[in-house]
Design an enzyme around this catalytic site. Structure first.
Site, mmCIF file in Angstrom:
data_model
loop_
_atom_site.group_PDB
_atom_site.id
_atom_site.type_symbol
_atom_site.label_atom_id
_atom_site.label_comp_id
_atom_site.label_asym_id
_atom_site.label_seq_id
_atom_site.Cartn_x
_atom_site.Cartn_y
_atom_site.Cartn_z
ATOM 1 N N PHE A 16 0.845 -1.194 0.000
ATOM 2 C CA PHE A 16 0.000 0.000 0.000
ATOM 3 C C PHE A 16 0.884 1.249 0.000
ATOM 4 C CE2 PHE A 16 -2.881 3.165 1.870
ATOM 5 C CZ PHE A 16 -3.966 2.993 1.037
ATOM 6 N N ASP A 44 1.239 -5.090 8.119
ATOM 7 C CA ASP A 44 0.087 -4.213 7.975
ATOM 8 C C ASP A 44 -1.131 -5.126 7.818
ATOM 9 O OD1 ASP A 44 -1.970 -2.538 7.163
ATOM 10 O OD2 ASP A 44 -0.680 -1.277 5.918
ATOM 11 N N TYR A 55 -11.556 0.871 10.295
ATOM 12 C CA TYR A 55 -12.746 1.375 9.625
ATOM 13 C C TYR A 55 -13.197 0.486 8.471
ATOM 14 C CZ TYR A 55 -8.869 3.670 7.111
ATOM 15 O OH TYR A 55 -7.684 3.942 6.469
ATOM 16 N N LYS A 56 -12.517 -0.630 8.257
ATOM 17 C CA LYS A 56 -12.946 -1.564 7.211
ATOM 18 C C LYS A 56 -13.869 -2.612 7.829
ATOM 19 C CE LYS A 56 -8.518 -0.871 4.820
ATOM 20 N NZ LYS A 56 -8.956 0.137 3.856
#
Length: 412
Positions: A128, A205, A230-231
């Site tokens: 990412f 991560d 928040y996923k």
């Protein structure tokens, strides 16, 4: 059997089906297929009530007394809950605070402190962007070398790739457990073993795996980890991330963002920084209490059903998406850009087509919400607790219709 019938039958026997009713839906702007749970999870109805009650009762009622009564220790107590429910981590190793980016910075700098004299950080080029940018920034600041792993963007970092990159000069390896683009699922235990064989630390991560894929950080030997909430944990936009620091590393762990919340005896207000004992030393500033509230209801739900049940439905959802893609979309020029073996796949799948950049807003206008990832990827991230099989197929059928329309309008 057609896909709609298969989806309807799967919903009828889905043990997680009752949990869908616990999520809030907006009748004024109906979404018929929400397939972006791997970017932002739906809010639970209970979390809306919980946040409202917190504003009125905890904040409005208790005022400053709330810090002594609960809030000051919430990053640790909620961290323990996150660790137990979704990380496979014993108590005292996880805190909730900051963003994933800030925690990546702290954890990488902490890893360097634990491995003095080592001059390399290993990371893959398809990680990412935040992960890569933070690594590059630290390397530039500290005069270190970044050793890049080149991996298949439709797959991910294999053990042999990692073994070829890690040297006796490597301080820390930074990898995503589930690749954000392809959904590739890393063999974390093998990655830890490979890093440790050269004396390096492993930092994962977990943003695209926490709440979707069972994790066993203690068992795997992972040294450090972070991820957002928040996923699949439905903490809401910008809800704080978590940091895991393996207990054996606490005493030597240090990072440069020294703040009062991470100091021993914070309220003594004494001169000079002395790190707190244990994982509290990861903290810096005042904890974001309000932003930690919404995820609590999802953690309770996962605790009720167990991560193995969540994973079984996740695998079934993504398998159905891939089956539909093979049968209906591949003949239209759509390519599968994720591992088809479920043991190598996380909770989302990616499809490639040159028209997906244009198709995505059309899908959104129809109440079908996936997300687009450049250069040509459509990510489908069904969330096991809130997504039905029929909802998934509804989104896939709309995608097929829009691909057909794109081909007709563009002559391809």
């Amino acid at each position: 059997m057609d896909h709609v019938t298969r989806a309807t039958e799967a919903d009828a026997t889905d043990p997680l089906r009752p949990y869908r009713d616990r999520f809030h839906t907006d009748s004024t702007d109906p979404v018929v297929s929400y397939l972006d749970g791997n970017s932002l999870g739906r809010p639970t109805a209970a979390s809306i009530d919980r946040v409202t009650r917190f504003l009125a009762d905890a904040w409005g009622g208790r005022l400053i007394r709330g810090w002594d009564e609960q809030w000051w220790d919430l990053p640790i107590t909620q961290g323990d809950t996150v660790g137990r429910v979704v990380l496979g981590a014993a108590a005292g190793q996880t805190v909730v605070a900051d963003s994933t980016t800030v925690l990546l910075y702290k954890l990488i700098r902490g890893a360097l402190a634990l491995r003095p004299g080592r001059t390399e950080i290993v990371v893959d080029r398809d990680n990412f962007p935040t992960d890569r940018y933070v690594v590059e920034s630290i390397a530039q600041d500290r005069g270190l070398t970044v050793r890049w792993i080149d991996s298949d963007p439709r797959g991910g970092v294999e053990t042999e790739h990692l073994a070829a990159a890690v040297t006796d000069r490597t301080a820390v390896v930074v990898l995503s457990h589930v690749a954000y683009r392809s959904g590739f699922l890393l063999d974390a235990a093998a990655a830890a073993e490979t890093a440790h064989a050269r004396g390096a630390l492993l930092l994962l991560d977990l943003s695209h795996s926490v709440g979707s894929v069972p994790l066993h950080l203690d068992e795997w030997g992972v040294d450090l980890a972070t991820g957002c909430t928040y996923k699949y944990l439905n903490g809401g936009p910008g809800s704080p991330a978590f940091a895991y620091v393996r207990r054996e590393h606490h005493d030597g762990f240090d990072h440069p963002i020294h703040g009062w919340a991470g100091r021993a005896d914070s309220f003594a207000m004494e001169q000079g920084y002395v790190p707190a004992d244990g994982v509290r030393r990861v903290l810096s500033g005042t904890p974001p209490i309000l932003a930690m509230i919404a995820m609590q209801d999802t953690l309770q739900m996962i605790d009720e059903v167990g991560m193995e049940a969540v994973r079984r439905k996740s695998v079934a959802l993504t398998a159905l998406a891939l089956e539909y893609a093979r049968d209906e979309l591949r003949p239209l020029g759509v390519e599968i850009a994720s591992p088809e073996d479920p043991s190598r796949r996380g909770g989302h799948v990616t499809l490639d087509h040159p028209g997906f950049r244009d198709i995505t807003p059309r899908l959104w206008s129809r109440g079908v919400v996936p997300d687009f990832r450049a250069p040509r990827g459509l990510r489908l991230g069904p969330s096991p607790l809130s997504t039905s099989f029929l909802e998934l197929v509804t989104g896939m059928e709309a995608t097929r219709d829009e691909v057909v329309r794109y081909r007709r309008e563009n002559g391809k």
